[in-house]
Design a protein around this motif. Structure first.
Motif, PDB file in Angstrom:
ATOM      1  N   ASN A 151      32.793  53.484  16.119  1.00 31.65           N
ATOM      2  CA  ASN A 151      32.734  52.461  17.165  1.00 31.65           C
ATOM      3  C   ASN A 151      33.208  51.111  16.643  1.00 31.65           C
ATOM      4  OD1 ASN A 151      31.725  54.266  19.043  1.00 31.65           O
ATOM      5  ND2 ASN A 151      29.584  53.841  18.515  1.00 31.65           N
ATOM      6  N   LEU A 152      32.817  50.783  15.378  1.00 32.88           N
ATOM      7  CA  LEU A 152      33.278  49.524  14.773  1.00 32.88           C
ATOM      8  C   LEU A 152      34.780  49.535  14.588  1.00 32.88           C
ATOM      9  CD1 LEU A 152      30.481  48.930  12.096  1.00 32.88           C
ATOM     10  CD2 LEU A 152      30.864  47.611  14.184  1.00 32.88           C
ATOM     11  N   GLU A 198      40.041  47.622  16.271  1.00 34.30           N
ATOM     12  CA  GLU A 198      41.376  47.863  16.826  1.00 34.30           C
ATOM     13  C   GLU A 198      41.538  47.154  18.173  1.00 34.30           C
ATOM     14  OE1 GLU A 198      41.816  52.045  17.042  1.00 34.30           O
ATOM     15  OE2 GLU A 198      42.085  52.333  14.870  1.00 34.30           O
ATOM     16  N   GLN A 199      40.479  47.182  18.974  1.00 33.61           N
ATOM     17  CA  GLN A 199      40.546  46.507  20.270  1.00 33.61           C
ATOM     18  C   GLN A 199      40.695  45.002  20.097  1.00 33.61           C
ATOM     19  OE1 GLN A 199      37.229  47.377  22.777  1.00 33.61           O
ATOM     20  NE2 GLN A 199      38.167  46.535  24.620  1.00 33.61           N
ATOM     21  N   GLN A 218      43.968  40.177  20.162  1.00 30.17           N
ATOM     22  CA  GLN A 218      44.553  39.051  19.442  1.00 30.17           C
ATOM     23  C   GLN A 218      46.069  39.072  19.565  1.00 30.17           C
ATOM     24  OE1 GLN A 218      42.790  36.636  18.022  1.00 30.17           O
ATOM     25  NE2 GLN A 218      44.686  35.527  17.547  1.00 30.17           N
ATOM     26  N   SER A 219      46.669  40.255  19.458  1.00 27.05           N
ATOM     27  CA  SER A 219      48.123  40.370  19.612  1.00 27.05           C
ATOM     28  C   SER A 219      48.555  39.944  21.004  1.00 27.05           C
ATOM     29  CB  SER A 219      48.551  41.819  19.340  1.00 27.05           C
ATOM     30  OG  SER A 219      48.200  42.219  18.027  1.00 27.05           O
TER      31      SER A 219
END
Length: 270
Positions: A201-202, A207-208, A213-214
């Motif tokens: 989950n972390l 990744e999310q 941010q991207s």
């Protein structure tokens, strides 16, 4: 009115036949009437395709409901060549309209019943699915309780055996330690699985965040580029205005020189 008598017995040969259309006519749905049933005993008429004696039938469809006719005897297997002859003539227009309206009302009610049935079946399937889920849940809980009950029974049995001296204390202690160790291993495995789920989950959350941010960087760069483009557009507009002013002045000077040349030319010609 129909051209038959309900009190007749078997004198169907004397029935007056009204031939409406000797061509190929599709046979309507029918009902059974005891006083007008069975095969026609007369030699004529015969069905078109099979040249067989027709059977006596009563129509039960649309505006021909209740009309007696002679129909093709081939009903299930083979080709039915339809109505051979109508015994009754067509009903009056008023009666035909009434029959048409009644059949229309029947089909509407039948359609409503079909829709109600489909709705009931959907609700029944939904309730059945929920019942199966609840049943599976209760079964799982029951299995779990049975396991716990069996474990408790074994523990109580071992405790009584140890109290009565039927089991060596060392053996009993060893069994207890093994059970505690197994329980501890099981808890460690569960904790490890839980930690793996949390790590996953972390990882997904990280990744999310990177994706967000991207996306934020892309939006920021796009806005900056749009501002730069707007500045360039303003500069180009100012340059365009200057060029238009220069062109206007040049055209004005050109028109003045043209007028002077025309005056000199007029003097020379005079």
């Amino acid at each position: 009115m129909p051209s038959w008598n309900d009190e007749e017995t078997s004198s169907e040969e004397e029935c007056k036949v009204v031939s409406m259309d000797m061509g190929l006519i599709e046979e309507p749905y029918t009902i059974v009437k005891p006083l007008f049933y069975g095969q026609l005993e007369l030699a004529q008429p015969k069905c078109i395709l099979h040249q067989m004696r027709p059977i006596k039938r009563v129509a039960f469809e649309g505006i021909v409901t209740g009309r007696h006719f002679y129909g093709c005897p081939i009903q299930e297997n083979g080709v039915n060549c339809g109505v051979v002859e109508w015994v009754d003539g067509p009903w009056p227009p008023v009666l035909q309209r009434c029959l048409s309206k009644l059949w229309e009302m029947f089909h509407e009610q039948n359609c409503g019943r079909v829709l109600d049935k489909e709705k009931f079946e959907k609700e029944l399937a939904k309730l059945k699915c929920e019942h199966e889920r609840e049943l599976a849940k209760l079964k799982m809980e029951n299995d779990k309780l049975c396991i716990e009950y069996t474990r408790l029974v074994d523990d109580v049995s071992k405790m009584f055996d140890w109290r009565d001296g039927r089991v060596d204390k060392k053996v009993y202690q060893k069994q207890v330690e093994e059970e505690e160790l197994e329980k501890k291993k099981k808890e460690e495995l569960e904790e490890k699985a839980m930690l793996e789920v949390q790590m996953e989950n972390l990882k997904l959350a990280k990744e999310q965040r990177c994706i967000l941010q991207s996306q934020a960087d892309i939006i920021k760069n796009t806005r900056k580029a749009m501002k730069d483009v707007e500045v360039d557009i303003d500069v180009l507009k100012k340059e365009k205005a200057k060029i238009e002013l220069v062109v206007a002045e040049s055209l004005k000077d050109g028109y003045g020189s043209k007028e002077k040349l025309e005056k000199i030319k007029a003097i020379l010609e005079s």
